[in-house]
Design a protein around this motif. Structure first.
Motif, PDB file in Angstrom:
ATOM      1  N   VAL A 153      25.162  33.863  52.200  1.00  0.00           N
ATOM      2  CA  VAL A 153      25.319  34.189  53.618  1.00  0.00           C
ATOM      3  C   VAL A 153      26.795  34.109  54.015  1.00  0.00           C
ATOM      4  CG1 VAL A 153      24.803  33.441  55.978  1.00  0.00           C
ATOM      5  CG2 VAL A 153      22.999  33.447  54.248  1.00  0.00           C
ATOM      6  N   GLY A 154      27.245  35.147  54.748  1.00  0.00           N
ATOM      7  CA  GLY A 154      28.623  35.179  55.219  1.00  0.00           C
ATOM      8  C   GLY A 154      29.633  35.638  54.196  1.00  0.00           C
ATOM      9  N   GLU A 155      29.155  36.167  53.071  1.00  0.00           N
ATOM     10  CA  GLU A 155      30.050  36.592  51.992  1.00  0.00           C
ATOM     11  C   GLU A 155      30.077  38.123  51.870  1.00  0.00           C
ATOM     12  OE1 GLU A 155      31.961  34.631  50.325  1.00  0.00           O
ATOM     13  OE2 GLU A 155      31.096  32.689  50.906  1.00  0.00           O
ATOM     14  N   THR A 156      31.218  38.628  51.412  1.00  0.00           N
ATOM     15  CA  THR A 156      31.374  40.046  51.091  1.00  0.00           C
ATOM     16  C   THR A 156      31.710  40.147  49.610  1.00  0.00           C
ATOM     17  OG1 THR A 156      32.141  40.603  53.315  1.00  0.00           O
ATOM     18  CG2 THR A 156      32.678  42.160  51.560  1.00  0.00           C
ATOM     19  N   TYR A 157      30.922  40.909  48.874  1.00  0.00           N
ATOM     20  CA  TYR A 157      31.075  40.988  47.434  1.00  0.00           C
ATOM     21  C   TYR A 157      31.435  42.405  46.997  1.00  0.00           C
ATOM     22  CZ  TYR A 157      28.532  36.534  47.436  1.00  0.00           C
ATOM     23  OH  TYR A 157      28.134  35.233  47.651  1.00  0.00           O
ATOM     24  N   GLU A 158      32.411  42.504  46.101  1.00  0.00           N
ATOM     25  CA  GLU A 158      32.763  43.782  45.481  1.00  0.00           C
ATOM     26  C   GLU A 158      32.208  43.777  44.057  1.00  0.00           C
ATOM     27  OE1 GLU A 158      36.978  44.481  45.907  1.00  0.00           O
ATOM     28  OE2 GLU A 158      36.684  45.095  47.999  1.00  0.00           O
ATOM     29  N   GLN A 208      33.165  48.600  32.746  1.00  0.00           N
ATOM     30  CA  GLN A 208      34.227  49.456  32.227  1.00  0.00           C
ATOM     31  C   GLN A 208      34.793  50.363  33.305  1.00  0.00           C
ATOM     32  OE1 GLN A 208      32.576  51.666  28.913  1.00  0.00           O
ATOM     33  NE2 GLN A 208      33.560  50.308  27.444  1.00  0.00           N
ATOM     34  N   ILE A 209      36.079  50.629  33.201  1.00  0.00           N
ATOM     35  CA  ILE A 209      36.719  51.633  34.047  1.00  0.00           C
ATOM     36  C   ILE A 209      36.698  52.960  33.302  1.00  0.00           C
ATOM     37  CG2 ILE A 209      38.903  52.374  35.074  1.00  0.00           C
ATOM     38  CD1 ILE A 209      39.556  49.407  35.533  1.00  0.00           C
ATOM     39  N   VAL A 210      36.181  53.980  33.950  1.00  0.00           N
ATOM     40  CA  VAL A 210      36.179  55.325  33.365  1.00  0.00           C
ATOM     41  C   VAL A 210      36.834  56.284  34.340  1.00  0.00           C
ATOM     42  CG1 VAL A 210      34.078  54.921  32.034  1.00  0.00           C
ATOM     43  CG2 VAL A 210      33.892  55.920  34.302  1.00  0.00           C
ATOM     44  N   THR A 211      37.535  57.251  33.815  1.00  0.00           N
ATOM     45  CA  THR A 211      38.099  58.290  34.666  1.00  0.00           C
ATOM     46  C   THR A 211      37.053  59.378  34.901  1.00  0.00           C
ATOM     47  OG1 THR A 211      38.929  59.590  32.803  1.00  0.00           O
ATOM     48  CG2 THR A 211      40.404  57.873  33.704  1.00  0.00           C
ATOM     49  N   VAL A 268      39.482  44.586  41.719  1.00  0.00           N
ATOM     50  CA  VAL A 268      40.466  43.654  41.151  1.00  0.00           C
ATOM     51  C   VAL A 268      39.726  42.506  40.478  1.00  0.00           C
ATOM     52  CG1 VAL A 268      42.360  42.093  41.672  1.00  0.00           C
ATOM     53  CG2 VAL A 268      42.204  44.285  42.867  1.00  0.00           C
ATOM     54  N   THR A 269      38.747  41.952  41.205  1.00  0.00           N
ATOM     55  CA  THR A 269      37.881  40.902  40.672  1.00  0.00           C
ATOM     56  C   THR A 269      36.439  41.329  40.850  1.00  0.00           C
ATOM     57  OG1 THR A 269      39.477  39.182  41.287  1.00  0.00           O
ATOM     58  CG2 THR A 269      37.205  38.475  40.863  1.00  0.00           C
ATOM     59  N   ASN A 270      35.670  41.294  39.779  1.00  0.00           N
ATOM     60  CA  ASN A 270      34.279  41.712  39.837  1.00  0.00           C
ATOM     61  C   ASN A 270      33.412  40.544  40.307  1.00  0.00           C
ATOM     62  OD1 ASN A 270      31.791  42.924  39.538  1.00  0.00           O
ATOM     63  ND2 ASN A 270      32.212  43.733  37.493  1.00  0.00           N
TER      64      ASN A 270
END
Length: 306
Positions: A201-206, A211-214, A270-272
């Motif tokens: 509760v009260g958190e925002t998560y990214e 993997q990073i793919v183009t 930036v941070t998962n």
């Protein structure tokens, strides 16, 4: 809990309703037309349009929690120029109001990676404004910002193939725009956990995949899954933006200026924050492993079950 999932008949919604149902919750799937949804038999279906408060207020009332998944596609031009404002901002405001009026406690908002009231695209700007509505509410809220979500029924790979051709294809800027796609089967348990665990509760998560793919990588993987190869020809970004902006006024063209701007924006974290749900990146499914080709995650090259 009694949980209402707004947008419960969509790609992510049907997966989340099934997950919540399997966890023993009483689930209602809300959408404008829920009749043909592929849902467990005892998931209740309710018709309502989040842009019209009176059509949802009675349905929302009495639930313990609401999940807002209602969203326009970031990949395609909306049907009218005010659609982002109407659906993302207005729809969220109506759901929040209905939840407050209906004595709902928990509210989970699925936003988007890059959401910001000052963003350069209408999609991300209105998503950012909608987040502010949620944060300013009296509800016990959680906001989840995923990167591109893939899986059976998702539009990301289909969009990639619509934008390209096999064997030889052009991509704006050579397809260097970066994504960190997450499999729906990895995302929905986190959304369910966000509802069940009060520590969120009260958190925002990214949230993003492992993997990073183009865009070029995604194109190659999509065609490799069909046994086809593809060579990428770079189209200058300035030329692509000019072309999409020029055809933007045409109602039958699915892409426009907003989509051109989005092609200049990377969609990575930036941070998962998957770690906030006890999940490490090496447990997550890669796009290649889902397709059964290319770079694979820890689950190997076989395609996961939905």
């Amino acid at each position: 809990m009694k949980i209402l999932v707004a947008g419960g008949t969509g790609f992510i919604g049907t997966n989340l309703c099934t997950e919540l149902h399997d966890r023993g919750h009483e689930v209602t799937a809300l959408s404008r037309d829920p009749s043909d949804a592929d849902l467990p038999a005892d998931v209740e279906r309710a018709a309502g349009d989040v842009s019209a408060y009176d059509s949802i207020a009675e349905t929302v009332a009495g639930h313990d929690a609401v999940v807002n998944l209602v969203s326009l596609s970031p990949l395609y031009k909306p049907p009218d120029e005010d659609a982002h404002e109407t659906v993302h901002l207005g729809g969220t405001a109506n759901l929040v109001r209905a939840a407050e009026d209906g004595d709902v406690d928990r509210f989970v908002q699925m936003s988007a990676l890059g959401a910001d009231p000052d963003a350069d695209t209408e999609f991300l700007r209105t998503k950012g404004e909608a987040e502010a509505v949620v944060r300013d509410s009296r509800l016990a809220w959680t906001i989840v910002r995923p990167s591109v979500v893939f899986g059976d029924g998702a539009e990301f790979l289909e969009f990639t193939k619509q934008l390209t051709t096999p064997y030889v294809t052009g991509l704006p800027g050579g397809g260097k725009t970066r994504f960190q796609p997450i499999w729906v089967g990895d995302l929905v348990p986190m959304l369910a956990d966000a509802l069940e665990d009060g520590t969120h509760v009260g958190e925002t998560y990214e949230i993003a995949g492992p993997q990073i793919v183009t865009l070029a990588d995604a194109t190659e993987l999509a065609y490799a899954a069909e046994g086809k190869s593809v060579s990428i020809v770079s189209i200058p970004m300035s030329l692509a933006k000019f072309g999409l902006s020029a055809i933007d006024p045409l109602p039958f063209v699915p892409l426009g200026a907003d989509q051109a701007r989005s092609l200049e924006m990377n969609n990575t974290v930036v941070t998962n924050d998957a770690s906030a749900f006890g999940v490490s990146e090496d447990e997550l499914t890669t796009l290649g492993s889902y397709l059964g080709v290319g770079a694979t995650g820890r689950r190997g090259a076989s395609r996961p079950s939905p």
